[in-house]
Write an enzyme that holds these catalytic residues in place. Structure first.
Site, PDB file in Angstrom:
ATOM      1  N   GLN A 171      -2.939  -2.751   1.585  1.00 29.90           N
ATOM      2  CA  GLN A 171      -3.555  -3.742   2.419  1.00 29.90           C
ATOM      3  C   GLN A 171      -4.702  -3.452   1.710  1.00 29.90           C
ATOM      4  O   GLN A 171      -5.732  -4.377   0.869  1.00 29.90           O
ATOM      5  CB  GLN A 171      -3.921  -3.984   4.427  1.00 29.90           C
ATOM      6  CG  GLN A 171      -4.768  -4.615   4.302  1.00 29.90           C
ATOM      7  CD  GLN A 171      -5.057  -4.661   5.488  1.00 29.90           C
ATOM      8  OE1 GLN A 171      -5.035  -3.194   6.325  1.00 29.90           O
ATOM      9  NE2 GLN A 171      -5.591  -5.562   6.269  1.00 29.90           N
TER      10      GLN A 171
ATOM     11  N   SER B 271      -2.584   4.734  -9.606  1.00 29.46           N
ATOM     12  CA  SER B 271      -3.992   5.374  -9.781  1.00 29.46           C
ATOM     13  C   SER B 271      -3.422   6.825  -9.792  1.00 29.46           C
ATOM     14  O   SER B 271      -4.497   7.424 -11.075  1.00 29.46           O
ATOM     15  CB  SER B 271      -4.458   5.338  -8.233  1.00 29.46           C
ATOM     16  OG  SER B 271      -4.782   3.895  -8.160  1.00 29.46           O
TER      17      SER B 271
ATOM     18  N   GLY C 288       7.564   8.076  -5.099  1.00 26.38           N
ATOM     19  CA  GLY C 288       7.446   7.732  -3.924  1.00 26.38           C
ATOM     20  C   GLY C 288       6.530   5.785  -3.921  1.00 26.38           C
ATOM     21  O   GLY C 288       7.409   5.180  -4.331  1.00 26.38           O
TER      22      GLY C 288
ATOM     23  N   ASP D 267       4.315   6.092 -14.152  1.00 27.74           N
ATOM     24  CA  ASP D 267       4.558   5.294 -13.158  1.00 27.74           C
ATOM     25  C   ASP D 267       5.800   5.468 -12.271  1.00 27.74           C
ATOM     26  O   ASP D 267       5.248   4.625 -10.905  1.00 27.74           O
ATOM     27  CB  ASP D 267       3.049   4.364 -12.737  1.00 27.74           C
ATOM     28  CG  ASP D 267       3.894   3.558 -12.967  1.00 27.74           C
ATOM     29  OD1 ASP D 267       4.413   2.807 -13.661  1.00 27.74           O
ATOM     30  OD2 ASP D 267       2.868   2.766 -12.458  1.00 27.74           O
TER      31      ASP D 267
ATOM     32  N   LYS E 208       0.657   5.515  -7.473  1.00 23.29           N
ATOM     33  CA  LYS E 208       1.406   6.542  -8.499  1.00 23.29           C
ATOM     34  C   LYS E 208       0.965   6.002  -9.468  1.00 23.29           C
ATOM     35  O   LYS E 208       0.254   6.712 -10.415  1.00 23.29           O
ATOM     36  CB  LYS E 208       2.778   5.749  -8.401  1.00 23.29           C
ATOM     37  CG  LYS E 208       3.935   6.255  -6.923  1.00 23.29           C
ATOM     38  CD  LYS E 208       5.215   5.420  -7.683  1.00 23.29           C
ATOM     39  CE  LYS E 208       5.684   4.139  -7.127  1.00 23.29           C
ATOM     40  NZ  LYS E 208       5.699   3.007  -5.720  1.00 23.29           N
TER      41      LYS E 208
END
Length: 217
Positions: A140, A19, A11, A86, A17
């Site tokens: 952020q 996490s 993604g 990931d 990813k």
């Protein structure tokens, strides 16, 4: 293709990813493969001037991911030890097509195919996607200094590129299940119910994989 679970999570930047890979690794006791990101010495310069630093950045990622997958094959998959990653190395082509000029992309593509022709292919993909607002918020929140200069227009293009890539992936690899997770609707970091939903989907696909292994014995 490995006969034990080899899950790749993909993604856009900041979608979660790593996490999710951590959580699935802990849940299933799979080896965790994390891509090398902040160690790339060209990445900060790349976000400041994509055209100038794209080739160096992409070549660093390609060589390091190749070495990681080579190690995974030798130390884990060959010994029937499951892995969750990931990233998928084919993501390199998504970024390369977007950032490299035509002459450098041709050279890069040749090197990519030489390095990856014998690499292990995941037998399950998890695709995380979300709106641009969600992606920007998550970038952020995690607060990596190196990512603060990423242009929102670049992230929007990248999200579109990922969607096109995953649609193509599903057509080219109908035997590899793709679990799609909408990040606007699910927050597996903060809500256990959302994580449990993903875990159940992974378990279902593992059962299918086990059945295939039994059929092929």
């Amino acid at each position: 293709m490995p006969t034990v679970p080899f899950i790749a999570i993909e993604g856009p930047i900041g979608i979660g990813k790593t996490s999710l890979a951590h959580k699935l690794s802990a849940q299933f006791n799979f080896h965790l493969l994390k891509e090398i990101v902040e160690e790339n010495p060209f990445l900060g310069k790349f976000y400041d001037d994509i055209e100038e630093w794209s080739f160096q950045t992409e070549m660093f990622f390609l060589c390091n991911r190749f070495k990681q997958l080579e190690d995974i094959q030798q130390k884990y998959l060959s010994w029937n030890k499951a892995v969750v990653a990931d990233y998928h190395i084919s993501k390199n082509m998504i970024f390369a097509r977007r950032t490299l000029p035509a002459d450098k992309f041709d050279k890069y593509e040749q090197i990519y195919h030489i390095l990856t022709k014998d690499m292990p292919v995941p037998n399950m993909m998890i695709y995380l996607h979300a709106s641009l607002d969600t992606i920007l918020n998550r970038i952020q929140q995690r607060g990596r200094d190196i990512e603060q200069n990423i242009k929102s227009s670049y992230l929007a293009q990248l999200a579109d590129d990922y969607e096109a890539y995953m649609n193509e992936f599903e057509m080219l690899h109908p035997d590899i299940p793709v679990i799609r997770i909408n990040g606007d609707e699910m927050d597996f970091v903060n809500y256990q119910d959302d994580l449990d939903t993903i875990i159940r989907q992974v378990q279902q696909q593992q059962e299918v994989l086990i059945q295939k292994r039994g059929t092929n014995l």
